[in-house]
Design an enzyme around this catalytic site. Sequence first.
Site, PDB file in Angstrom:
ATOM      1  N   LYS A  13      -5.062   6.005   8.637  1.00 34.88           N
ATOM      2  CA  LYS A  13      -5.438   4.993   9.625  1.00 34.88           C
ATOM      3  C   LYS A  13      -4.657   5.146  10.934  1.00 34.88           C
ATOM      4  CE  LYS A  13      -6.808   1.535   6.146  1.00 34.88           C
ATOM      5  NZ  LYS A  13      -6.734   0.098   5.740  1.00 34.88           N
ATOM      6  N   TYR A  49     -16.754  -1.608   7.275  1.00 34.79           N
ATOM      7  CA  TYR A  49     -16.120  -2.715   6.545  1.00 34.79           C
ATOM      8  C   TYR A  49     -17.065  -3.909   6.406  1.00 34.79           C
ATOM      9  CZ  TYR A  49     -11.558  -0.398   6.598  1.00 34.79           C
ATOM     10  OH  TYR A  49     -10.511   0.472   6.373  1.00 34.79           O
ATOM     11  N   ASN A  82      -1.765  -0.695   7.044  1.00 33.95           N
ATOM     12  CA  ASN A  82      -1.316  -0.171   5.745  1.00 33.95           C
ATOM     13  C   ASN A  82      -1.551   1.333   5.572  1.00 33.95           C
ATOM     14  OD1 ASN A  82      -4.035  -0.226   5.297  1.00 33.95           O
ATOM     15  ND2 ASN A  82      -3.984  -1.719   3.645  1.00 33.95           N
ATOM     16  N   HIS A 109      -6.572   4.370   3.700  1.00 33.87           N
ATOM     17  CA  HIS A 109      -7.678   3.749   2.969  1.00 33.87           C
ATOM     18  C   HIS A 109      -8.022   4.606   1.760  1.00 33.87           C
ATOM     19  CE1 HIS A 109     -11.739   2.407   1.977  1.00 33.87           C
ATOM     20  NE2 HIS A 109     -12.141   3.660   2.104  1.00 33.87           N
ATOM     21  N   GLU A 158     -19.182   5.989   2.180  1.00 32.31           N
ATOM     22  CA  GLU A 158     -18.167   6.057   3.223  1.00 32.31           C
ATOM     23  C   GLU A 158     -18.061   7.461   3.813  1.00 32.31           C
ATOM     24  OE1 GLU A 158     -14.693   4.449   1.274  1.00 32.31           O
ATOM     25  OE2 GLU A 158     -15.517   2.417   1.297  1.00 32.31           O
TER      26      GLU A 158
HETATM   27  P1  ATP Z   1      -8.816  -0.063   1.625  1.00 33.62           P
HETATM   28  O1  ATP Z   1     -10.251  -0.466   1.437  1.00 33.62           O
HETATM   29  O2  ATP Z   1      -8.408   0.088   3.082  1.00 33.62           O
HETATM   30  O3  ATP Z   1      -8.406   1.094   0.782  1.00 33.62           O
HETATM   31  P2  ATP Z   1      -8.069  -2.088  -0.222  1.00 33.62           P
HETATM   32  O4  ATP Z   1      -9.230  -1.635  -1.031  1.00 33.62           O
HETATM   33  O5  ATP Z   1      -6.697  -2.088  -0.863  1.00 33.62           O
HETATM   34  O6  ATP Z   1      -7.911  -1.252   1.106  1.00 33.62           O
HETATM   35  P3  ATP Z   1      -9.753  -4.190   0.760  1.00 33.62           P
HETATM   36  O7  ATP Z   1      -9.801  -5.517   0.088  1.00 33.62           O
HETATM   37  O8  ATP Z   1     -10.893  -3.241   0.574  1.00 33.62           O
HETATM   38  O9  ATP Z   1      -8.363  -3.506   0.357  1.00 33.62           O
HETATM   39  O10 ATP Z   1      -9.554  -4.450   2.311  1.00 33.62           O
HETATM   40  C1  ATP Z   1      -9.830  -3.440   3.260  1.00 33.62           C
HETATM   41  C2  ATP Z   1      -8.776  -3.444   4.319  1.00 33.62           C
HETATM   42  O11 ATP Z   1      -8.844  -4.691   4.992  1.00 33.62           O
HETATM   43  C3  ATP Z   1      -7.345  -3.353   3.800  1.00 33.62           C
HETATM   44  O12 ATP Z   1      -6.886  -2.037   3.653  1.00 33.62           O
HETATM   45  C4  ATP Z   1      -6.582  -4.051   4.881  1.00 33.62           C
HETATM   46  O13 ATP Z   1      -6.300  -3.156   5.957  1.00 33.62           O
HETATM   47  C5  ATP Z   1      -7.545  -5.105   5.344  1.00 33.62           C
HETATM   48  N1  ATP Z   1      -7.272  -6.383   4.694  1.00 33.62           N
HETATM   49  C6  ATP Z   1      -7.646  -6.774   3.461  1.00 33.62           C
HETATM   50  N2  ATP Z   1      -7.215  -8.019   3.176  1.00 33.62           N
HETATM   51  C7  ATP Z   1      -6.541  -8.425   4.272  1.00 33.62           C
HETATM   52  C8  ATP Z   1      -5.847  -9.595   4.626  1.00 33.62           C
HETATM   53  N3  ATP Z   1      -5.763 -10.634   3.791  1.00 33.62           N
HETATM   54  N4  ATP Z   1      -5.257  -9.663   5.854  1.00 33.62           N
HETATM   55  C9  ATP Z   1      -5.345  -8.633   6.708  1.00 33.62           C
HETATM   56  N5  ATP Z   1      -5.996  -7.472   6.433  1.00 33.62           N
HETATM   57  C10 ATP Z   1      -6.585  -7.366   5.245  1.00 33.62           C
HETATM   58 MG    MG Z   2     -11.226  -1.412  -0.196  1.00 31.81          MG
END
Ligand code: ATP
Ligand code: MG
Length: 139
Positions: free
Chosen positions: A11, A51, A114, A117, A128
């Site tokens: 990212k 997203y 973070n 992804h 994706e």
């Molecule tokens: P990713 O899809 O990026 O691998 P993930 O599967 O662990 O992460 P998801 O629930 O799919 O988490 O959320 C996608 C992304 O949205 C997260 O990586 C994070 O950057 C962001 N995100 C998710 N929840 C929150 C939150 N509560 N506050 C801020 N950002 C969030």
């Molecule tokens: Mg995810």
Amino acid sequence: MENNLTFSMIKPDAFKKGVTSDILFEILKDDFKLRAIKVTMLTLDKAEEFYSEHRGKEFFERLTCFMSSGPVMALILEKNDAINEFRKLIGNTNPEKAEEGTIRHKYGTTTTFNAVHGADSSEHAQREWSFFFSKREIY
Ligand code: ATP
Ligand code: MG
């Protein structure tokens, strides 16, 4: 459906910190093989589409603005049980909760920033990587 492939993105926060190559090295050290790789940028529109499952959530705008704020490295990765293995390697969505040794623990800052992804299912992984790669670009 192939369960030995996953999709990942390094990212924009990782690019800003200058740790993109460190993260890529960690991934390769964990025995993931590269099937496709590209540095590019998401437009806001594309980030919103990527997203779309999170549309309407409180963090949606923060997330999509961030993801279109700088370069990303898109990756198709191969390993046995790739989806689960990769999510183990990156750790919890929130870097503060991610286990020591995981990529998000080492390189992430907050739940938004973070660093990386990882797709959560084979179906999502395919959807994706189609955002980023044509068939010809996948080894
Ligand atoms: P990713 O899809 O990026 O691998 P993930 O599967 O662990 O992460 P998801 O629930 O799919 O988490 O959320 C996608 C992304 O949205 C997260 O990586 C994070 O950057 C962001 N995100 C998710 N929840 C929150 C939150 N509560 N506050 C801020 N950002 C969030
Ligand atoms: Mg995810």
